[in-house]
Design a protein around this motif. Structure first.
Motif, PDB file in Angstrom:
ATOM      1  N   LEU A   1      53.308 -13.070  -2.490  1.00  0.00           N
ATOM      2  CA  LEU A   1      54.678 -12.795  -3.274  1.00  0.00           C
ATOM      3  C   LEU A   1      55.422 -11.767  -2.061  1.00  0.00           C
ATOM      4  CD1 LEU A   1      56.104 -11.595  -6.117  1.00  0.00           C
ATOM      5  CD2 LEU A   1      54.421  -9.640  -6.184  1.00  0.00           C
ATOM      6  N   LYS A   2      55.202 -10.675  -1.619  1.00  0.00           N
ATOM      7  CA  LYS A   2      55.255 -10.064  -0.139  1.00  0.00           C
ATOM      8  C   LYS A   2      56.726 -10.817   0.165  1.00  0.00           C
ATOM      9  CE  LYS A   2      51.833  -6.623  -0.505  1.00  0.00           C
ATOM     10  NZ  LYS A   2      51.579  -5.319   1.188  1.00  0.00           N
ATOM     11  N   MET A   3      56.342 -12.434   1.405  1.00  0.00           N
ATOM     12  CA  MET A   3      56.971 -12.801   1.780  1.00  0.00           C
ATOM     13  C   MET A   3      58.830 -13.279   0.711  1.00  0.00           C
ATOM     14  SD  MET A   3      55.597 -16.710   2.783  1.00  0.00           S
ATOM     15  CE  MET A   3      56.327 -17.404   1.736  1.00  0.00           C
ATOM     16  N   CYS A   4      57.576 -13.814   0.203  1.00  0.00           N
ATOM     17  CA  CYS A   4      58.811 -14.415  -0.853  1.00  0.00           C
ATOM     18  C   CYS A   4      59.758 -13.051  -0.982  1.00  0.00           C
ATOM     19  CB  CYS A   4      58.990 -14.587  -2.203  1.00  0.00           C
ATOM     20  SG  CYS A   4      58.358 -16.006  -2.762  1.00  0.00           S
ATOM     21  N   ILE A   5      59.899 -11.863  -0.999  1.00  0.00           N
ATOM     22  CA  ILE A   5      60.340 -10.823  -1.873  1.00  0.00           C
ATOM     23  C   ILE A   5      60.949 -10.092   0.384  1.00  0.00           C
ATOM     24  CG2 ILE A   5      60.998  -8.433  -1.996  1.00  0.00           C
ATOM     25  CD1 ILE A   5      58.664  -8.285  -3.865  1.00  0.00           C
ATOM     26  N   LEU A   6      60.827 -10.751   1.010  1.00  0.00           N
ATOM     27  CA  LEU A   6      61.272 -10.278   2.263  1.00  0.00           C
ATOM     28  C   LEU A   6      62.187 -11.504   2.389  1.00  0.00           C
ATOM     29  CD1 LEU A   6      61.077  -8.290   4.843  1.00  0.00           C
ATOM     30  CD2 LEU A   6      59.915 -10.516   5.724  1.00  0.00           C
ATOM     31  N   SER A   7      62.319 -12.661   2.312  1.00  0.00           N
ATOM     32  CA  SER A   7      63.463 -13.436   2.529  1.00  0.00           C
ATOM     33  C   SER A   7      64.219 -13.923   1.496  1.00  0.00           C
ATOM     34  CB  SER A   7      62.220 -15.384   2.038  1.00  0.00           C
ATOM     35  OG  SER A   7      61.992 -15.589   1.434  1.00  0.00           O
ATOM     36  N   GLY A   8      64.091 -12.744   0.702  1.00  0.00           N
ATOM     37  CA  GLY A   8      65.476 -12.657  -0.058  1.00  0.00           C
ATOM     38  C   GLY A   8      65.082 -12.421  -1.942  1.00  0.00           C
ATOM     39  N   CYS A   9      65.447 -11.421  -2.476  1.00  0.00           N
ATOM     40  CA  CYS A   9      64.987 -11.778  -3.864  1.00  0.00           C
ATOM     41  C   CYS A   9      66.388 -10.665  -4.613  1.00  0.00           C
ATOM     42  CB  CYS A   9      63.762 -10.543  -4.192  1.00  0.00           C
ATOM     43  SG  CYS A   9      63.657  -8.734  -3.815  1.00  0.00           S
TER      44      CYS A   9
ATOM     45  N   LYS B   1      60.609 -17.865   8.157  1.00  0.00           N
ATOM     46  CA  LYS B   1      61.299 -16.909   8.781  1.00  0.00           C
ATOM     47  C   LYS B   1      60.323 -15.771   8.736  1.00  0.00           C
ATOM     48  CE  LYS B   1      65.157 -17.276  12.015  1.00  0.00           C
ATOM     49  NZ  LYS B   1      66.377 -16.142  12.415  1.00  0.00           N
ATOM     50  N   SER B   2      61.063 -16.050   7.112  1.00  0.00           N
ATOM     51  CA  SER B   2      59.033 -14.933   6.228  1.00  0.00           C
ATOM     52  C   SER B   2      57.789 -15.277   6.792  1.00  0.00           C
ATOM     53  CB  SER B   2      59.957 -14.538   5.096  1.00  0.00           C
ATOM     54  OG  SER B   2      59.347 -13.800   4.296  1.00  0.00           O
ATOM     55  N   HIS B   3      57.893 -16.359   6.431  1.00  0.00           N
ATOM     56  CA  HIS B   3      56.407 -16.906   6.856  1.00  0.00           C
ATOM     57  C   HIS B   3      56.009 -15.973   8.526  1.00  0.00           C
ATOM     58  CE1 HIS B   3      53.315 -20.598   7.517  1.00  0.00           C
ATOM     59  NE2 HIS B   3      53.324 -20.014   6.527  1.00  0.00           N
ATOM     60  N   LYS B   4      56.562 -16.652   8.806  1.00  0.00           N
ATOM     61  CA  LYS B   4      56.228 -16.451  10.231  1.00  0.00           C
ATOM     62  C   LYS B   4      56.160 -15.063  10.389  1.00  0.00           C
ATOM     63  CE  LYS B   4      57.531 -16.967  14.947  1.00  0.00           C
ATOM     64  NZ  LYS B   4      58.911 -17.498  16.184  1.00  0.00           N
ATOM     65  N   LEU B   5      57.127 -14.673   9.987  1.00  0.00           N
ATOM     66  CA  LEU B   5      56.344 -12.675  10.099  1.00  0.00           C
ATOM     67  C   LEU B   5      55.263 -12.474   9.496  1.00  0.00           C
ATOM     68  CD1 LEU B   5      59.381 -11.629   9.853  1.00  0.00           C
ATOM     69  CD2 LEU B   5      58.249 -11.198  11.626  1.00  0.00           C
ATOM     70  N   PHE B   6      54.345 -13.065   8.565  1.00  0.00           N
ATOM     71  CA  PHE B   6      53.445 -12.923   7.735  1.00  0.00           C
ATOM     72  C   PHE B   6      52.144 -13.278   8.675  1.00  0.00           C
ATOM     73  CE2 PHE B   6      55.891 -11.068   4.364  1.00  0.00           C
ATOM     74  CZ  PHE B   6      55.230  -9.893   3.561  1.00  0.00           C
ATOM     75  N   LEU B   7      52.360 -14.575   9.110  1.00  0.00           N
ATOM     76  CA  LEU B   7      51.505 -14.945   9.965  1.00  0.00           C
ATOM     77  C   LEU B   7      51.256 -14.248  11.502  1.00  0.00           C
ATOM     78  CD1 LEU B   7      51.822 -18.995   9.850  1.00  0.00           C
ATOM     79  CD2 LEU B   7      50.587 -17.701   8.933  1.00  0.00           C
ATOM     80  N   GLU B   8      51.874 -13.633  11.449  1.00  0.00           N
ATOM     81  CA  GLU B   8      51.939 -12.602  13.028  1.00  0.00           C
ATOM     82  C   GLU B   8      50.975 -11.464  12.449  1.00  0.00           C
ATOM     83  OE1 GLU B   8      54.565 -11.046  16.720  1.00  0.00           O
ATOM     84  OE2 GLU B   8      55.559 -12.426  14.685  1.00  0.00           O
ATOM     85  N   PHE B   9      52.081 -10.868  11.517  1.00  0.00           N
ATOM     86  CA  PHE B   9      51.341  -9.225  10.566  1.00  0.00           C
ATOM     87  C   PHE B   9      51.262  -9.426   9.847  1.00  0.00           C
ATOM     88  CE2 PHE B   9      55.393  -9.011  13.345  1.00  0.00           C
ATOM     89  CZ  PHE B   9      55.304  -8.129  14.703  1.00  0.00           C
ATOM     90  N   GLY B  10      50.796 -10.376   9.300  1.00  0.00           N
ATOM     91  CA  GLY B  10      49.625 -10.432   8.004  1.00  0.00           C
ATOM     92  C   GLY B  10      50.652  -9.776   6.328  1.00  0.00           C
TER      93      GLY B  10
END
Length: 95
Positions: free
Chosen positions: A32-40, A53-62
């Motif tokens: 959900l947070k990843m989706c929000i970061l990618s745009g809502c 890019k959002s997915h990549k950031l969440f893989l890197e930083f949780g």
């Protein structure tokens, strides 16, 4: 959703079946947070941050949103109240 208002249903129990992207470490509200970061609709989008890019950031930083925002601030203009507004968007979706 696309421009016509059509979207896809995503079932959390099926994320492990996705082969194009790795969601194996995603727990709780991370997707959900990843989706929000990618745009809502509840938060101004950050230019050049989409789903991948959002997915990549969440893989890197949780799901450490402050750390992700600090990383993005290095290269992109982000409003000072982005993190607070992100939390409001998250609460809106969870409501």
């Amino acid at each position: 959703m696309d421009r016509n208002g059509d979207g896809y249903e995503i079932k959390m129990e099926n994320l492990n079946k996705v082969t194009e992207m790795d969601f194996s470490t995603f727990k709780g509200d991370m997707f959900l947070k990843m989706c929000i970061l990618s745009g809502c609709d509840y938060l101004p989008s950050i230019k050049s941050i989409g789903f991948k890019k959002s997915h990549k950031l969440f893989l890197e930083f949780g799901d450490n949103i402050p750390e992700i925002i600090n990383k993005l601030i290095e290269k992109l203009p982000i409003d000072d109240d982005y993190e607070a507004n992100f939390e409001k968007a998250l609460l809106t979706f969870k409501f």
